[in-house]
Write a protein that holds these residues in place. Structure first.
Motif, short mmCIF file in Angstrom:
data_model
loop_
_atom_site.label_atom_id
_atom_site.label_comp_id
_atom_site.label_asym_id
_atom_site.label_seq_id
_atom_site.Cartn_x
_atom_site.Cartn_y
_atom_site.Cartn_z
N ALA A 5 81.22 47.47 82.66
CA ALA A 5 79.92 47.05 82.13
C ALA A 5 78.94 48.23 82.09
O ALA A 5 78.12 48.32 81.18
N TYR A 6 79.05 49.14 83.06
CA TYR A 6 78.17 50.31 83.06
C TYR A 6 78.40 51.19 81.85
O TYR A 6 77.46 51.72 81.26
N VAL A 7 79.64 51.35 81.48
CA VAL A 7 79.95 52.14 80.28
C VAL A 7 79.28 51.50 79.07
O VAL A 7 78.66 52.19 78.25
N LEU A 8 79.37 50.20 78.97
CA LEU A 8 78.75 49.49 77.85
C LEU A 8 77.23 49.57 77.89
O LEU A 8 76.58 49.81 76.87
N ALA A 9 76.65 49.39 79.08
CA ALA A 9 75.19 49.36 79.20
C ALA A 9 74.57 50.67 78.76
O ALA A 9 73.53 50.68 78.08
N GLU A 15 73.57 44.14 76.08
CA GLU A 15 73.83 42.70 76.03
C GLU A 15 75.28 42.41 76.40
O GLU A 15 75.57 41.47 77.14
N VAL A 16 76.20 43.23 75.88
CA VAL A 16 77.62 43.04 76.17
C VAL A 16 77.88 43.36 77.64
O VAL A 16 78.66 42.68 78.31
N ALA A 17 77.20 44.39 78.17
CA ALA A 17 77.34 44.75 79.58
C ALA A 17 76.91 43.58 80.46
O ALA A 17 77.60 43.25 81.44
N LEU A 18 75.81 42.96 80.12
CA LEU A 18 75.32 41.83 80.90
C LEU A 18 76.33 40.69 80.87
O LEU A 18 76.65 40.10 81.91
N VAL A 49 67.45 43.62 83.56
CA VAL A 49 66.21 44.33 83.23
C VAL A 49 66.38 45.11 81.92
O VAL A 49 65.45 45.20 81.12
N LEU A 50 67.56 45.66 81.69
CA LEU A 50 67.80 46.36 80.42
C LEU A 50 67.71 45.41 79.23
O LEU A 50 67.44 45.83 78.11
#
Length: 174
Positions: A5-9, A15-18, A49-50
Motif C-alpha cells: 500500500a505504501y508503494v501505491l500511496a 485511494e488504492v493504497a487506502l 489523511v492522504l
C-alpha cells in the motif's frame, strides 16, 4: 499488503493504497500480534489523511495507540520485519498529523526529534521531512527550507530513495 500500500500511496494512488490497507486490516483483526495491528492501524491513518478523511485518521491513530504493547520491544516476536515501539508510533502519529497540516504537529515533532535515538539517521531524516511539511502548511518557509536541508543530508547519508523523493516533492512546494 500494508507495505504494498505504501508503494501505491506514494505513487500517486492514495485511494488504492487506502483500500489495500483496509483489506489488510480486515484480514488481520483478531489474527495477528498487537504490534502488527498497531502498525496496520497507523498505516491506515496515514492513508486516510492522504485521502482527506481527518476524522477517520484520528480514530485509527487512537486504535493504534490502544493496541500497541507497552513492552517497548523493537521487533515484533511474531513478525520480525515489523519495527515498532511506542516512540516509533509517536513519530508516525506526528508524521500523519503533519500531513494533515495540524499546527500542534510542529511542536510535537520537535519533541520527538529531541527524544529520539541520534543513531537512527533514517528516522531523523523522516522527522525532519515531516517538520518541513508542517512548516510549509503553516507558511513558515525559512524553517521548512532549513529542515529540508538537514533531511537531505541525512537521506543522502543513508541512501534512502524514498526520503530523497519526498524531500524533492517538498522542495517543489517552496
Amino acid at each position: 499488503m500494508g507495505e504494498q500500500a505504501y508503494v501505491l500511496a506514494y505513487s500517486e494512488k492514495p485511494e488504492v493504497a487506502l483500500q489495500l490497507v483496509q483489506e489488510a486490516v480486515r484480514h488481520a483483526e483478531g489474527k495477528v500480534s498487537p504490534r502488527l495491528m498497531a502498525w496496520l492501524y497507523a498505516a491506515e491513518a496515514e492513508f486516510l489523511v492522504l485521502n482527506g478523511d481527518l476524522a477517520a485518521c484520528h480514530e485509527r491513530l487512537g486504535q493504534a495507540e490502544r493496541v500497541m504493547p507497552a513492552d517497548d520491544l523493537l521487533r515484533d516476536p511474531d513478525m520480525p520485519s515489523i519495527f515498532l515501539t511506542s516512540a516509533h508510533l509517536t513519530r508516525w502519529r506526528e508524521h500523519t498529523l503533519a500531513l494533515a497540516g495540524d499546527d500542534q504537529a510542529v511542536t510535537d515533532l520537535y519533541g520527538v526529534l529531541e527524544a529520539m535515538d541520534p543513531t537512527f539517521t533514517r528516522a531523523e531524516a523522516g522527522v525532519r521531512s515531516n517538520l518541513a511539511h508542517a512548516h510549509l502548511v503553516r507558511k513558515e518557509y525559512a524553517e521548512a527550507m532549513s529542515q529540508l536541508q538537514k533531511a537531505r543530508l541525512l537521506a543522502n547519508r543513508t541512501g534512502s530513495v524514498r526520503h530523497r523523493r519526498r524531500i524533492d516533492q517538498l522542495n517543489g512546494l517552496l
